[in-house]
Design a protein around this motif. Sequence first.
Motif, PDB file in Angstrom:
ATOM      1  N   SER A  60       0.822  -1.201   0.000  1.00 28.95           N
ATOM      2  CA  SER A  60       0.000   0.000   0.000  1.00 28.95           C
ATOM      3  C   SER A  60       0.861   1.258   0.000  1.00 28.95           C
ATOM      4  CB  SER A  60      -0.923  -0.019   1.228  1.00 28.95           C
ATOM      5  OG  SER A  60      -1.775   1.080   1.208  1.00 28.95           O
ATOM      6  N   MET A  61       1.906   1.251   0.809  1.00 30.64           N
ATOM      7  CA  MET A  61       2.777   2.424   0.877  1.00 30.64           C
ATOM      8  C   MET A  61       3.567   2.606  -0.420  1.00 30.64           C
ATOM      9  SD  MET A  61       4.096   2.006   4.808  1.00 30.64           S
ATOM     10  CE  MET A  61       5.220   3.390   4.758  1.00 30.64           C
ATOM     11  N   LEU A  62       4.114   1.517  -0.954  1.00 28.40           N
ATOM     12  CA  LEU A  62       4.969   1.604  -2.133  1.00 28.40           C
ATOM     13  C   LEU A  62       4.208   1.851  -3.434  1.00 28.40           C
ATOM     14  CD1 LEU A  62       7.395  -1.347  -1.315  1.00 28.40           C
ATOM     15  CD2 LEU A  62       7.953   1.105  -1.279  1.00 28.40           C
ATOM     16  N   PHE A  63       3.014   1.264  -3.559  1.00 28.67           N
ATOM     17  CA  PHE A  63       2.334   1.294  -4.850  1.00 28.67           C
ATOM     18  C   PHE A  63       0.998   2.025  -4.858  1.00 28.67           C
ATOM     19  CE2 PHE A  63       5.040  -2.510  -4.734  1.00 28.67           C
ATOM     20  CZ  PHE A  63       5.936  -2.146  -5.731  1.00 28.67           C
ATOM     21  N   ALA A  64       0.465   2.358  -3.672  1.00 32.09           N
ATOM     22  CA  ALA A  64      -0.813   3.076  -3.629  1.00 32.09           C
ATOM     23  C   ALA A  64      -0.697   4.420  -2.917  1.00 32.09           C
ATOM     24  CB  ALA A  64      -1.884   2.215  -2.955  1.00 32.09           C
ATOM     25  N   GLY A  65       0.453   4.679  -2.303  1.00 34.74           N
ATOM     26  CA  GLY A  65       0.636   5.956  -1.615  1.00 34.74           C
ATOM     27  C   GLY A  65      -0.240   6.098  -0.391  1.00 34.74           C
ATOM     28  N   LYS A  66      -0.570   4.977   0.244  1.00 36.85           N
ATOM     29  CA  LYS A  66      -1.407   5.001   1.449  1.00 36.85           C
ATOM     30  C   LYS A  66      -0.743   4.171   2.534  1.00 36.85           C
ATOM     31  CE  LYS A  66      -5.691   5.507  -1.084  1.00 36.85           C
ATOM     32  NZ  LYS A  66      -7.011   4.961  -1.377  1.00 36.85           N
ATOM     33  N   MET A  67      -0.911   4.605   3.761  1.00 38.33           N
ATOM     34  CA  MET A  67      -0.390   3.863   4.894  1.00 38.33           C
ATOM     35  C   MET A  67      -1.550   3.093   5.513  1.00 38.33           C
ATOM     36  SD  MET A  67       1.875   5.254   8.092  1.00 38.33           S
ATOM     37  CE  MET A  67       3.110   5.939   7.008  1.00 38.33           C
ATOM     38  N   ARG A  68      -1.685   1.831   5.081  1.00 34.65           N
ATOM     39  CA  ARG A  68      -2.773   0.998   5.566  1.00 34.65           C
ATOM     40  C   ARG A  68      -2.394  -0.467   5.416  1.00 34.65           C
ATOM     41  NH1 ARG A  68      -7.085   1.506   0.602  1.00 34.65           N
ATOM     42  NH2 ARG A  68      -5.805   0.379  -0.871  1.00 34.65           N
ATOM     43  N   SER A  69      -3.142  -1.308   6.094  1.00 36.27           N
ATOM     44  CA  SER A  69      -2.950  -2.746   5.994  1.00 36.27           C
ATOM     45  C   SER A  69      -4.304  -3.405   6.223  1.00 36.27           C
ATOM     46  CB  SER A  69      -1.903  -3.220   7.007  1.00 36.27           C
ATOM     47  OG  SER A  69      -1.648  -4.599   6.830  1.00 36.27           O
ATOM     48  N   MET A  70      -4.294  -4.555   6.874  1.00 38.22           N
ATOM     49  CA  MET A  70      -5.538  -5.269   7.170  1.00 38.22           C
ATOM     50  C   MET A  70      -5.701  -5.337   8.689  1.00 38.22           C
ATOM     51  SD  MET A  70      -5.335  -8.418   4.435  1.00 38.22           S
ATOM     52  CE  MET A  70      -3.659  -8.915   4.802  1.00 38.22           C
ATOM     53  N   PRO A  71      -6.766  -4.785   9.228  1.00 34.95           N
ATOM     54  CA  PRO A  71      -6.940  -4.810  10.681  1.00 34.95           C
ATOM     55  C   PRO A  71      -7.409  -6.176  11.177  1.00 34.95           C
ATOM     56  CG  PRO A  71      -8.821  -3.756   9.672  1.00 34.95           C
ATOM     57  CD  PRO A  71      -7.841  -4.049   8.559  1.00 34.95           C
ATOM     58  N   PRO A  72      -7.193  -6.463  12.465  1.00 35.29           N
ATOM     59  CA  PRO A  72      -7.656  -7.738  13.034  1.00 35.29           C
ATOM     60  C   PRO A  72      -9.182  -7.878  12.997  1.00 35.29           C
ATOM     61  CG  PRO A  72      -6.135  -6.647  14.524  1.00 35.29           C
ATOM     62  CD  PRO A  72      -6.433  -5.685  13.410  1.00 35.29           C
ATOM     63  N   LYS A  73      -9.874  -6.748  13.029  1.00 36.50           N
ATOM     64  CA  LYS A  73     -11.342  -6.767  12.998  1.00 36.50           C
ATOM     65  C   LYS A  73     -11.801  -5.616  12.108  1.00 36.50           C
ATOM     66  CE  LYS A  73     -15.365  -6.374  16.037  1.00 36.50           C
ATOM     67  NZ  LYS A  73     -15.804  -6.140  17.412  1.00 36.50           N
ATOM     68  N   LEU A  74     -12.680  -5.933  11.156  1.00 39.93           N
ATOM     69  CA  LEU A  74     -13.146  -4.922  10.210  1.00 39.93           C
ATOM     70  C   LEU A  74     -14.620  -5.134   9.915  1.00 39.93           C
ATOM     71  CD1 LEU A  74     -12.425  -2.644   8.110  1.00 39.93           C
ATOM     72  CD2 LEU A  74     -12.094  -4.498   6.474  1.00 39.93           C
ATOM     73  N   ARG A  75     -15.391  -4.091  10.078  1.00 44.77           N
ATOM     74  CA  ARG A  75     -16.815  -4.135   9.726  1.00 44.77           C
ATOM     75  C   ARG A  75     -16.919  -3.872   8.231  1.00 44.77           C
ATOM     76  NH1 ARG A  75     -21.344  -6.121  11.770  1.00 44.77           N
ATOM     77  NH2 ARG A  75     -23.133  -4.768  11.557  1.00 44.77           N
ATOM     78  N   SER A  76     -17.678  -4.703   7.516  1.00 42.13           N
ATOM     79  CA  SER A  76     -17.821  -4.524   6.071  1.00 42.13           C
ATOM     80  C   SER A  76     -18.521  -3.206   5.764  1.00 42.13           C
ATOM     81  CB  SER A  76     -18.597  -5.692   5.456  1.00 42.13           C
ATOM     82  OG  SER A  76     -19.913  -5.726   5.956  1.00 42.13           O
ATOM     83  N   ASP A  77     -18.259  -2.677   4.579  1.00 40.53           N
ATOM     84  CA  ASP A  77     -18.833  -1.389   4.188  1.00 40.53           C
ATOM     85  C   ASP A  77     -20.352  -1.387   4.260  1.00 40.53           C
ATOM     86  OD1 ASP A  77     -16.314  -0.361   3.775  1.00 40.53           O
ATOM     87  OD2 ASP A  77     -16.335  -0.701   1.609  1.00 40.53           O
ATOM     88  N   ASP A  78     -20.974  -2.524   3.920  1.00 42.86           N
ATOM     89  CA  ASP A  78     -22.436  -2.578   3.950  1.00 42.86           C
ATOM     90  C   ASP A  78     -22.981  -2.872   5.348  1.00 42.86           C
ATOM     91  OD1 ASP A  78     -21.983  -5.283   4.327  1.00 42.86           O
ATOM     92  OD2 ASP A  78     -22.778  -5.894   2.373  1.00 42.86           O
ATOM     93  N   GLY A  79     -22.087  -3.109   6.314  1.00 41.55           N
ATOM     94  CA  GLY A  79     -22.510  -3.322   7.695  1.00 41.55           C
ATOM     95  C   GLY A  79     -23.060  -4.707   7.995  1.00 41.55           C
ATOM     96  N   ARG A  80     -23.114  -5.586   6.988  1.00 42.41           N
ATOM     97  CA  ARG A  80     -23.704  -6.917   7.200  1.00 42.41           C
ATOM     98  C   ARG A  80     -22.786  -7.858   7.955  1.00 42.41           C
ATOM     99  NH1 ARG A  80     -25.581  -9.756   1.900  1.00 42.41           N
ATOM    100  NH2 ARG A  80     -23.442  -9.293   1.340  1.00 42.41           N
ATOM    101  N   ASN A  81     -21.488  -7.724   7.765  1.00 45.66           N
ATOM    102  CA  ASN A  81     -20.549  -8.691   8.317  1.00 45.66           C
ATOM    103  C   ASN A  81     -19.380  -8.022   9.020  1.00 45.66           C
ATOM    104  OD1 ASN A  81     -21.407  -9.910   5.347  1.00 45.66           O
ATOM    105  ND2 ASN A  81     -21.559 -11.394   6.989  1.00 45.66           N
ATOM    106  N   THR A  82     -18.769  -8.776   9.898  1.00 43.39           N
ATOM    107  CA  THR A  82     -17.509  -8.378  10.517  1.00 43.39           C
ATOM    108  C   THR A  82     -16.474  -9.415  10.128  1.00 43.39           C
ATOM    109  OG1 THR A  82     -18.625  -7.324  12.377  1.00 43.39           O
ATOM    110  CG2 THR A  82     -16.323  -7.931  12.691  1.00 43.39           C
ATOM    111  N   VAL A  83     -15.365  -8.954   9.582  1.00 41.15           N
ATOM    112  CA  VAL A  83     -14.262  -9.831   9.209  1.00 41.15           C
ATOM    113  C   VAL A  83     -13.273  -9.821  10.357  1.00 41.15           C
ATOM    114  CG1 VAL A  83     -12.315 -10.134   7.625  1.00 41.15           C
ATOM    115  CG2 VAL A  83     -14.544  -9.432   6.739  1.00 41.15           C
TER     116      VAL A  83
END
Length: 188
Positions: A60-83
């Motif tokens: 993400s940092m090298l090729f998208a110019g963003k400082m991000r990764s994958m969090p241990p817990k993530l609510r889906s954009d539509d709110g239906r699921n938690t990953v």
Amino acid sequence: MLREDTYSVVKRLTPEGGTTCAVCSRLRRGILYNAAAEMGCTKIALGHHRDDLVESLLLSMLFAGKMRSMPPKLRSDDGRNTVIRPLCFSAEAEVAAFAASAAFPIIPCDLCGSQENLQRKRVKRLLSDLERDHPGVRASLFASMGNVLPAHLLDARLYPRDAQSGPDPWIDGDGCADAASPRALVRI
């Protein structure tokens, strides 16, 4: 076990010579989200390990110019699921060793596994090279995701320019300070 024909869809939607990962991951995630909703599940556990998170951070940092990764817990954009990612604190080597000791079958992804020039593979090699010379590099990068110093970064949403003290000669230039001001720049 879910069986879906993702291969033909991914091949149809990916331009010739392009990488399949983005389309494939979204398609698989959609299949999982829908299946979870149909079964009444509220959480989806994925097998991402520590190295996946570190590689994603660098990609993400090298090729998208963003400082991000994958969090241990993530609510889906539509709110239906938690990953959730219960293996995210375990190194890939530890997960592989456990899988081998338990005789778990390894099911390769032939779709993306067949693409040799993926940036993820390059980043994985880079990390392996760095780790060979500097043991602990992966652990340090992983630790950095939990030790963010927003005031030392450039994201104006985290540290607005108007909250900074005084003009910045690197950003505002030589004429940024009033010559009569005690904070005026002195030329040497």
